[in-house]
Design an enzyme around this catalytic site. Structure first.
Site, PDB file in Angstrom:
ATOM      1  N   LEU A  40      28.817  47.279 -44.062  1.00  0.00           N
ATOM      2  CA  LEU A  40      28.263  45.954 -44.358  1.00  0.00           C
ATOM      3  C   LEU A  40      26.997  45.663 -43.561  1.00  0.00           C
ATOM      4  O   LEU A  40      26.319  44.664 -43.808  1.00  0.00           O
ATOM      5  CB  LEU A  40      29.318  44.878 -44.097  1.00  0.00           C
ATOM      6  CG  LEU A  40      30.589  45.052 -44.945  1.00  0.00           C
ATOM      7  CD1 LEU A  40      31.642  44.027 -44.543  1.00  0.00           C
ATOM      8  CD2 LEU A  40      30.297  44.935 -46.430  1.00  0.00           C
ATOM      9  N   SER A 100      35.399  30.886 -38.986  1.00  0.00           N
ATOM     10  CA  SER A 100      35.952  30.756 -37.627  1.00  0.00           C
ATOM     11  C   SER A 100      35.899  29.284 -37.224  1.00  0.00           C
ATOM     12  O   SER A 100      35.123  28.505 -37.795  1.00  0.00           O
ATOM     13  CB  SER A 100      35.080  31.564 -36.657  1.00  0.00           C
ATOM     14  OG  SER A 100      35.401  31.262 -35.311  1.00  0.00           O
ATOM     15  N   TYR A 124      27.019  34.104 -33.565  1.00  0.00           N
ATOM     16  CA  TYR A 124      28.309  34.016 -34.270  1.00  0.00           C
ATOM     17  C   TYR A 124      28.386  32.687 -35.013  1.00  0.00           C
ATOM     18  O   TYR A 124      28.722  32.639 -36.194  1.00  0.00           O
ATOM     19  CB  TYR A 124      29.437  34.153 -33.252  1.00  0.00           C
ATOM     20  CG  TYR A 124      30.800  34.388 -33.864  1.00  0.00           C
ATOM     21  CD1 TYR A 124      31.069  35.541 -34.593  1.00  0.00           C
ATOM     22  CD2 TYR A 124      31.834  33.473 -33.687  1.00  0.00           C
ATOM     23  CE1 TYR A 124      32.327  35.770 -35.138  1.00  0.00           C
ATOM     24  CE2 TYR A 124      33.089  33.694 -34.227  1.00  0.00           C
ATOM     25  CZ  TYR A 124      33.334  34.851 -34.946  1.00  0.00           C
ATOM     26  OH  TYR A 124      34.584  35.068 -35.484  1.00  0.00           O
ATOM     27  N   LYS A 179      28.670  31.975 -38.966  1.00  0.00           N
ATOM     28  CA  LYS A 179      29.905  31.380 -39.496  1.00  0.00           C
ATOM     29  C   LYS A 179      29.655  29.981 -40.084  1.00  0.00           C
ATOM     30  O   LYS A 179      30.272  29.621 -41.091  1.00  0.00           O
ATOM     31  CB  LYS A 179      30.990  31.342 -38.412  1.00  0.00           C
ATOM     32  CG  LYS A 179      31.449  32.727 -37.941  1.00  0.00           C
ATOM     33  CD  LYS A 179      32.059  33.564 -39.059  1.00  0.00           C
ATOM     34  CE  LYS A 179      32.730  34.831 -38.536  1.00  0.00           C
ATOM     35  NZ  LYS A 179      33.358  35.645 -39.589  1.00  0.00           N
TER      36      LYS A 179
HETATM   37  N1  LIG Z   1      40.354  37.430 -33.891  1.00  0.00           N
HETATM   38  C1  LIG Z   1      40.071  36.150 -33.844  1.00  0.00           C
HETATM   39  O1  LIG Z   1      40.552  35.435 -32.962  1.00  0.00           O
HETATM   40  C2  LIG Z   1      39.195  35.519 -34.907  1.00  0.00           C
HETATM   41  C3  LIG Z   1      39.005  34.136 -34.829  1.00  0.00           C
HETATM   42  C4  LIG Z   1      38.201  33.528 -35.785  1.00  0.00           C
HETATM   43  C5  LIG Z   1      37.615  34.273 -36.781  1.00  0.00           C
HETATM   44  N2  LIG Z   1      37.812  35.621 -36.837  1.00  0.00           N
HETATM   45  C6  LIG Z   1      37.170  36.345 -37.931  1.00  0.00           C
HETATM   46  O2  LIG Z   1      38.164  37.073 -38.649  1.00  0.00           O
HETATM   47  C7  LIG Z   1      37.599  38.266 -39.190  1.00  0.00           C
HETATM   48  C8  LIG Z   1      38.429  39.454 -38.774  1.00  0.00           C
HETATM   49  O3  LIG Z   1      38.478  39.471 -37.345  1.00  0.00           O
HETATM   50  P1  LIG Z   1      39.459  40.429 -36.528  1.00  0.00           P
HETATM   51  O4  LIG Z   1      39.760  39.735 -35.268  1.00  0.00           O
HETATM   52  O5  LIG Z   1      40.554  40.912 -37.396  1.00  0.00           O
HETATM   53  O6  LIG Z   1      38.428  41.616 -36.192  1.00  0.00           O
HETATM   54  P2  LIG Z   1      38.669  43.134 -35.770  1.00  0.00           P
HETATM   55  O7  LIG Z   1      40.086  43.340 -35.359  1.00  0.00           O
HETATM   56  O8  LIG Z   1      37.575  43.458 -34.818  1.00  0.00           O
HETATM   57  O9  LIG Z   1      38.394  43.898 -37.170  1.00  0.00           O
HETATM   58  C9  LIG Z   1      37.132  43.791 -37.761  1.00  0.00           C
HETATM   59  C10 LIG Z   1      37.115  44.515 -39.093  1.00  0.00           C
HETATM   60  O10 LIG Z   1      35.778  44.424 -39.631  1.00  0.00           O
HETATM   61  C11 LIG Z   1      35.319  45.732 -39.933  1.00  0.00           C
HETATM   62  N3  LIG Z   1      33.897  45.891 -39.741  1.00  0.00           N
HETATM   63  C12 LIG Z   1      33.164  45.660 -38.627  1.00  0.00           C
HETATM   64  N4  LIG Z   1      31.882  46.017 -38.826  1.00  0.00           N
HETATM   65  C13 LIG Z   1      31.784  46.463 -40.105  1.00  0.00           C
HETATM   66  C14 LIG Z   1      30.735  46.977 -40.907  1.00  0.00           C
HETATM   67  N5  LIG Z   1      29.491  47.135 -40.443  1.00  0.00           N
HETATM   68  N6  LIG Z   1      31.005  47.335 -42.175  1.00  0.00           N
HETATM   69  C15 LIG Z   1      32.260  47.223 -42.677  1.00  0.00           C
HETATM   70  N7  LIG Z   1      33.298  46.751 -41.971  1.00  0.00           N
HETATM   71  C16 LIG Z   1      33.074  46.384 -40.686  1.00  0.00           C
HETATM   72  C17 LIG Z   1      36.076  46.637 -38.975  1.00  0.00           C
HETATM   73  O11 LIG Z   1      36.067  47.963 -39.489  1.00  0.00           O
HETATM   74  P3  LIG Z   1      36.162  49.247 -38.470  1.00  0.00           P
HETATM   75  O12 LIG Z   1      37.579  49.321 -38.018  1.00  0.00           O
HETATM   76  O13 LIG Z   1      35.765  50.409 -39.291  1.00  0.00           O
HETATM   77  O14 LIG Z   1      35.205  48.961 -37.370  1.00  0.00           O
HETATM   78  C18 LIG Z   1      37.456  45.990 -38.973  1.00  0.00           C
HETATM   79  O15 LIG Z   1      38.205  46.402 -40.087  1.00  0.00           O
HETATM   80  C19 LIG Z   1      36.150  38.318 -38.685  1.00  0.00           C
HETATM   81  O16 LIG Z   1      35.277  37.812 -39.671  1.00  0.00           O
HETATM   82  C20 LIG Z   1      36.164  37.387 -37.473  1.00  0.00           C
HETATM   83  O17 LIG Z   1      34.899  36.829 -37.225  1.00  0.00           O
HETATM   84  C21 LIG Z   1      38.597  36.268 -35.908  1.00  0.00           C
END
Ligand SMILES: NC(=O)c1ccc[n+]([C@@H]2O[C@H](COP(=O)([O-])OP(=O)(O)OC[C@H]3O[C@@H](n4cnc5c(N)ncnc54)[C@H](OP(=O)(O)O)[C@@H]3O)[C@@H](O)[C@H]2O)c1
Length: 220
Positions: A41, A114, A127, A131
């Site tokens: 992406l 988020s 960020y 968002k």
């Molecule tokens: N965790 C939180 O507390 C939280 C809170 C609010 C919002 N969010 C949002 O929720 C969503 C998921 O977060 P998460 O915590 O589950 O994140 P995560 O555990 O870091 O996982 C991120 C995912 O995005 C993929 N990704 C990253 N860079 C990419 C790229 N260039 N092309 C394609 N895929 C890519 C990763 O793939 P790879 O494994 O191949 O790197 C992974 O599958 C995000 O949009 C984040 O901003 C998270």
């Protein structure tokens, strides 16, 4: 009823993995869950190569990155990657999927945003820019696409137990944050996935254009 085809990004771990598991368990969907090497992406060419007129009923823009920096230390490379992965790629994926959705008069789109897309915090300039932007896309497109029965919503998680959270927040700080969350704990990824499942299901026929905050009451 025919299974709906769902394009879900970022399904390798965290929230995306939980969404994949919940949707798989329902048995109602054909899931397309490209890895970041199938569909990078951060690279617009990769998005163009991935789409070959697939018919997509549901887009879930979940993949995201969060690189924290004080304003003086934000590099052009970081601006570029944060905007591409978090904002531009979701926009282009929606753009690719919408013509088919319009033709069939049905579509569901979820943008995983988020709480930092409805309020903000230090070091989250990029960020929050991405968002808040994603929530803007949700609102504008809900108005543009509603008449085609295409419903689009943002889901805004608070603190979720994922690798992203562990990477960005030291353990001692995590314990402090929990004290300020009415439910006194972080969310499990499945708790976000369950909301997504409802929003894309046939049970949701009237929620569109919303930013749905799932944060245990943190921003209340
Ligand atoms: N965790 C939180 O507390 C939280 C809170 C609010 C919002 N969010 C949002 O929720 C969503 C998921 O977060 P998460 O915590 O589950 O994140 P995560 O555990 O870091 O996982 C991120 C995912 O995005 C993929 N990704 C990253 N860079 C990419 C790229 N260039 N092309 C394609 N895929 C890519 C990763 O793939 P790879 O494994 O191949 O790197 C992974 O599958 C995000 O949009 C984040 O901003 C998270």
């Amino acid at each position: 009823m025919a299974k709906k085809t769902v394009l879900l990004t970022g399904a390798s771990k965290g929230i995306g993995k939980a969404i994949k598991e919940v949707l798989e368990a329902s048995g109602k969907y054909n899931l397309l869950t490209p890895s970041s090497s199938d569909l990078n992406l951060g690279n617009l060419e990769s998005i163009k190569d991935f789409f070959n007129d697939q018919h997509i009923d549901v887009v879930i823009n979940n993949a995201g990155i969060n690189i924290l920096n004080p304003i003086e230390e934000i590099s052009h490379e970081t601006i570029d990657s944060m905007f591409h992965v978090n904002l531009i790629a979701p926009l282009i994926l929606i753009q690719k999927a919408v013509p088919f959705m319009k033709k069939q008069q049905y579509g569901r789109i979820i943008n995983i945003s988020s709480i930092w897309g409805v309020r903000s915090k230090e070091f989250r300039t990029l960020y929050s820019a991405t968002k808040f932007g994603l929530n803007g896309i949700t609102k504008a497109l809900s108005r543009e696409l509603g008449e085609y029965n295409i419903l689009i919503n943002s889901v805004c998680p608070g603190f979720v137990n994922t690798e992203l959270t562990k990477k960005n927040i030291p353990f001692s700080e995590q314990e402090e944050i929990k004290k300020n969350i009415p439910l006194k704990r972080f969310a499990e990824p499945s708790e976000i996935a369950n909301i997504v499942e409802f929003l894309i299901s046939d049970k949701n026929t009237y929620i569109t254009g919303q930013t749905i905050v799932v944060d245990g009451g943190f921003t209340a």
